[in-house]
Motif scaffolding. Structure first.
Motif, PDB file in Angstrom:
ATOM      1  N   HIS A  32       0.827  -1.208   0.000  1.00 15.03           N
ATOM      2  CA  HIS A  32       0.000   0.000   0.000  1.00 15.03           C
ATOM      3  C   HIS A  32       0.866   1.265   0.000  1.00 15.03           C
ATOM      4  N   LEU A  33       1.927   1.257   0.772  1.00  8.87           N
ATOM      5  CA  LEU A  33       2.802   2.426   0.842  1.00  8.87           C
ATOM      6  C   LEU A  33       3.571   2.657  -0.457  1.00  8.87           C
ATOM      7  N   GLU A  34       3.750   1.608  -1.238  1.00  9.16           N
ATOM      8  CA  GLU A  34       4.436   1.741  -2.525  1.00  9.16           C
ATOM      9  C   GLU A  34       3.493   2.016  -3.677  1.00  9.16           C
ATOM     10  N   SER A  35       2.191   1.978  -3.418  1.00 12.31           N
ATOM     11  CA  SER A  35       1.221   2.171  -4.487  1.00 12.31           C
ATOM     12  C   SER A  35       1.163   3.634  -4.908  1.00 12.31           C
ATOM     13  N   PRO A  36       0.847   3.912  -6.181  1.00 15.91           N
ATOM     14  CA  PRO A  36       0.729   5.299  -6.640  1.00 15.91           C
ATOM     15  C   PRO A  36      -0.354   6.044  -5.866  1.00 15.91           C
ATOM     16  N   SER A  84      -1.505  13.882  -1.476  1.00 15.69           N
ATOM     17  CA  SER A  84      -1.652  15.254  -0.997  1.00 15.69           C
ATOM     18  C   SER A  84      -0.303  15.700  -0.455  1.00 15.69           C
ATOM     19  N   THR A  85      -0.123  17.008  -0.397  1.00 16.78           N
ATOM     20  CA  THR A  85       1.136  17.562   0.084  1.00 16.78           C
ATOM     21  C   THR A  85       0.957  18.100   1.483  1.00 16.78           C
ATOM     22  N   LEU A  86       1.901  17.790   2.360  1.00 17.32           N
ATOM     23  CA  LEU A  86       1.860  18.254   3.749  1.00 17.32           C
ATOM     24  C   LEU A  86       2.607  19.583   3.820  1.00 17.32           C
ATOM     25  N   ASP A  87       1.935  20.625   3.341  1.00 17.48           N
ATOM     26  CA  ASP A  87       2.603  21.913   3.113  1.00 17.48           C
ATOM     27  C   ASP A  87       3.129  22.567   4.377  1.00 17.48           C
ATOM     28  N   GLN A  88       2.476  22.344   5.527  1.00 17.45           N
ATOM     29  CA  GLN A  88       2.854  23.040   6.761  1.00 17.45           C
ATOM     30  C   GLN A  88       3.689  22.180   7.702  1.00 17.45           C
ATOM     31  N   LEU A  89       3.912  20.928   7.361  1.00 19.11           N
ATOM     32  CA  LEU A  89       4.630  20.027   8.260  1.00 19.11           C
ATOM     33  C   LEU A  89       6.105  20.423   8.351  1.00 19.11           C
ATOM     34  N   LYS A  90       6.549  20.725   9.564  1.00 19.90           N
ATOM     35  CA  LYS A  90       7.910  21.211   9.780  1.00 19.90           C
ATOM     36  C   LYS A  90       8.753  20.257  10.624  1.00 19.90           C
ATOM     37  N   ILE A  91       8.121  19.569  11.569  1.00 17.45           N
ATOM     38  CA  ILE A  91       8.845  18.732  12.518  1.00 17.45           C
ATOM     39  C   ILE A  91       8.254  17.323  12.508  1.00 17.45           C
ATOM     40  N   VAL A  92       9.131  16.313  12.381  1.00 17.34           N
ATOM     41  CA  VAL A  92       8.705  14.916  12.485  1.00 17.34           C
ATOM     42  C   VAL A  92       9.652  14.199  13.442  1.00 17.34           C
ATOM     43  N   GLU A  93       9.075  13.402  14.341  1.00 20.65           N
ATOM     44  CA  GLU A  93       9.868  12.589  15.263  1.00 20.65           C
ATOM     45  C   GLU A  93       9.370  11.151  15.196  1.00 20.65           C
ATOM     46  N   MET A  94      10.313  10.223  15.108  1.00 14.53           N
ATOM     47  CA  MET A  94       9.956   8.805  15.143  1.00 14.53           C
ATOM     48  C   MET A  94      10.803   8.112  16.195  1.00 14.53           C
ATOM     49  N   THR A  95      10.141   7.340  17.061  1.00 13.05           N
ATOM     50  CA  THR A  95      10.797   6.690  18.183  1.00 13.05           C
ATOM     51  C   THR A  95      10.548   5.185  18.129  1.00 13.05           C
ATOM     52  N   CYS A  96      11.519   4.408  18.633  1.00 10.41           N
ATOM     53  CA  CYS A  96      11.425   2.942  18.667  1.00 10.41           C
ATOM     54  C   CYS A  96      11.351   2.350  17.262  1.00 10.41           C
ATOM     55  N   LEU A  97      12.050   2.981  16.327  1.00  9.85           N
ATOM     56  CA  LEU A  97      12.085   2.490  14.958  1.00  9.85           C
ATOM     57  C   LEU A  97      12.887   1.187  14.894  1.00  9.85           C
ATOM     58  N   LYS A  98      12.299   0.180  14.239  1.00 11.73           N
ATOM     59  CA  LYS A  98      12.974  -1.121  14.139  1.00 11.73           C
ATOM     60  C   LYS A  98      13.564  -1.368  12.750  1.00 11.73           C
ATOM     61  N   GLY A  99      13.214  -0.504  11.800  1.00  9.43           N
ATOM     62  CA  GLY A  99      13.779  -0.626  10.463  1.00  9.43           C
ATOM     63  C   GLY A  99      13.029  -1.576   9.562  1.00  9.43           C
ATOM     64  N   SER A 100      11.765  -1.858   9.850  1.00 11.07           N
ATOM     65  CA  SER A 100      10.974  -2.722   8.979  1.00 11.07           C
ATOM     66  C   SER A 100      10.710  -1.992   7.652  1.00 11.07           C
ATOM     67  N   LYS A 101      10.343  -2.757   6.651  1.00  7.29           N
ATOM     68  CA  LYS A 101      10.090  -2.153   5.342  1.00  7.29           C
ATOM     69  C   LYS A 101       8.956  -1.132   5.389  1.00  7.29           C
ATOM     70  N   PRO A 102       7.813  -1.432   6.043  1.00  6.38           N
ATOM     71  CA  PRO A 102       6.758  -0.398   6.112  1.00  6.38           C
ATOM     72  C   PRO A 102       7.223   0.869   6.823  1.00  6.38           C
ATOM     73  N   GLU A 103       8.028   0.738   7.880  1.00  5.28           N
ATOM     74  CA  GLU A 103       8.518   1.931   8.587  1.00  5.28           C
ATOM     75  C   GLU A 103       9.369   2.791   7.663  1.00  5.28           C
ATOM     76  N   LEU A 104      10.274   2.159   6.929  1.00  2.00           N
ATOM     77  CA  LEU A 104      11.142   2.916   6.029  1.00  2.00           C
ATOM     78  C   LEU A 104      10.350   3.547   4.888  1.00  2.00           C
ATOM     79  N   LEU A 105       9.366   2.836   4.365  1.00  3.07           N
ATOM     80  CA  LEU A 105       8.528   3.403   3.301  1.00  3.07           C
ATOM     81  C   LEU A 105       7.706   4.583   3.817  1.00  3.07           C
TER      82      LEU A 105
END
Length: 387
Positions: free
Chosen positions: A303-307, A312-333
Motif C-alpha cells: 500500500h505504501l508503494e502504491s501510486p 496530498s502535500t503536507l505543506d505546513q509540516l515542519k517537525i517529524v519525530e519517530m521513536t522505537c524504529l525497528k527498520g521494517s520495510k513499512p517503517e522505512l517506506l
C-alpha cells in the motif's frame, strides 16, 4: 491507607486550599482512640485536619466524617488519593456544589439519584474509579468543566456527562469504547486517547466511526492517539477524504503504533491527508512483546508503494519525530513518503529501538539518506537508542 486532600481554610473569605499528606514517621496512630478524639476536639478545624500529617491510619468511617465536614463548609478543591481498597464516596460529597477542582483515586463513584451535577467544576481527574453498573444512564451536568482526565477507570459507559465547554480530554487505559462519546464536543482543543487493551475487552459502540469522531472536533489543535484507537472504532472502510478537513489540527502524536497493521496505517494516512495545517508529527512505534501479534508486512508495504498512496502535500509540516524504529520495510517506506510530501520540513528525528545492533542502525541511516526530500532544508537527526 494514605490520603491526600485539599481542605478549605475557614478563616479566610475565599477558602484558601491547604494540602494535607501523611508523613513517614507515624506519631499518633497507635494512641488509644479516645485520646486521639480528645486531642482533635481541642484544636481548630484547620489544625485538626493537619494532624493527618502525623497519622497514617484513617479508617473509612473517619474519612466519611471529614467529607461531611467539608460538604458543610464550601470546599472548592478536593483531592482524595486512596491507596487502600476501593472507597465508596459518601453522598454528601455530591452536595459540594462549590467545587472547582476534584481529583479521586481508587474510589467508587455512585451519586445519589437526585444528583444533577457539579455546576462550578472546572477540572476533574479520576484514577482507578469504578462507575458501577447501576447509574442507568443518568446524565451528569458539568457546565463549567474544561479539563477531564480518566486513568484506568471501569464501567465508564455509566459516566454519562454533559460538558459543553470541555477543552482538554485525557483517556488512558479505560477499557470502554463508550468514552468516544466524550469526543462529541465542539470546544475540544486537546485530546489524548490511549487504550492499551486487547480489542475484545472493549464495549463496542456502533455509533462511532473515524469520520464521525473527527468531524466532531472542529477546534482540535493537539491530538494524541494510540494505535488501538483505530481498532476500537466499528469496522468501516476508512475513507481517504473526510466530510470536513481538520483545518485546526497542528500537532499529531501516534503512540504505540504498528504500521504493519492496515487499520492503523489507513487511519494515520487519513489523518495526514485531511489535516492541511499540520505542523508537527510524532510517531512512537509499538515495541516488540513476547505475546505480540506478528503482522505480515507485505500488505502494508504494497500500500505504501502504491501510486497516490498519500495523494496530498503536507505543506505546513515542519517537525517529524519517530521513536522505537525497528527498520521494517513499512517503517522505512513511511519515512520515504513523509520526506517526499513535506516541502516545508525542517527537522526529522529518528530514534531506533534499543534492541538493534550497530550494523542495523547503520543500514537504516543509509536507506534514509537515499530517500528524496521535497524540502531542501530538511535535516535528518539520529539519536541514541532508548533503553
Amino acid at each position: 491507607m494514605v490520603w491526600s486532600c485539599f481542605l478549605p481554610d475557614l478563616t479566610t473569605e475565599n477558602h484558601r486550599a491547604e494540602v494535607v499528606t501523611c508523613a513517614k514517621e507515624d506519631r499518633i496512630s497507635n494512641l488509644p482512640e479516645h485520646l486521639i478524639d480528645l486531642i482533635l476536639e481541642r484544636v481548630p478545624l484547620e489544625e485538626a485536619v493537619r494532624t493527618s500529617i502525623l497519622s497514617k491510619k484513617w479508617s473509612f468511617e473517619e474519612v466519611d466524617q471529614w467529607m461531611l465536614l467539608l460538604s458543610r463548609n464550601g470546599v472548592k478543591e478536593l483531592i482524595l488519593t486512596n491507596s487502600s481498597q476501593c472507597y465508596k464516596l459518601p453522598s454528601n460529597v455530591f452536595s459540594c456544589l462549590e467545587l472547582r477542582k476534584l481529583e479521586l483515586e481508587n474510589c467508587f463513584f455512585k451519586p445519589p439519584d437526585e444528583f444533577e451535577g457539579f455546576v462550578n467544576l472546572n477540572d476533574l481527574e479520576l484514577c482507578n474509579v469504578d462507575f458501577g453498573a447501576n447509574l442507568c444512564g443518568t446524565k451528569i451536568n458539568l457546565p463549567q468543566l474544561k479539563e477531564l482526565s480518566l486513568f484506568r477507570c471501569t464501567n465508564v459507559y455509566n459516566f454519562n456527562i454533559k460538558a459543553t465547554k470541555l477543552k482538554n480530554l485525557i483517556v488512558f487505559e479505560s477499557p470502554d469504547s463508550m468514552v468516544l462519546h466524550l469526543l462529541h464536543n465542539p470546544c475540544l482543543t486537546k485530546v489524548f486517547m490511549s487504550f492499551l487493551k486487547p480489542i475484545d475487552e472493549f464495549v463496542r459502540d456502533e455509533g462511532n466511526t473515524l469520520s464521525i469522531v473527527l468531524s466532531n472536533l472542529p477546534k482540535i489543535k493537539s491530538l494524541y492517539l494510540d494505535g488501538l484507537f483505530f481498532k476500537v472504532l466499528i469496522g468501516e472502510k476508512i475513507p481517504k477524504l473526510l466530510p470536513c478537513v481538520i483545518s485546526s489540527l497542528k500537532h499529531l502524536w501516534l503512540l504505540y503504533y504498528e504500521i504493519a497493521d492496515l487499520d492503523q496505517l489507513h487511519g494515520a494516512l487519513c489523518l495526514l491527508r485531511n489535516s492541511p495545517n499540520l505542523e508537527s508529527l510524532s510517531v512512537r512505534f509499538l515495541e516488540e512483546e513476547p505475546q505480540a501479534i506478528r503482522y505480515d508486512v507485505g500488505p502494508a508495504s504494497d500500500h505504501l508503494e502504491s501510486p497516490n498512496c498519500l495523494d496530498s502535500t503536507l505543506d505546513q509540516l515542519k517537525i517529524v519525530e519517530m521513536t522505537c524504529l525497528k527498520g521494517s520495510k513499512p517503517e522505512l517506506l513511511f519515512i520515504k513518503l513523509l520526506l517526499a510530501h513535506s516541502p516545508s520540513l525542517q527537522k526529522f528525528t529518528i530514534t531506533t529501538s534499543g534492541d538493534l545492533d550497530a550494523k542495523k542502525i547503520l543500514d537504516i541511516s543509509k536507506d534514509v539518506m537515499r530517500f528524496p526530500r521535497a524540502s531542501p532544508k530538511a535535516e535528518v537527526v539520529y539519536l541514541n537508542s532508548e533503553t
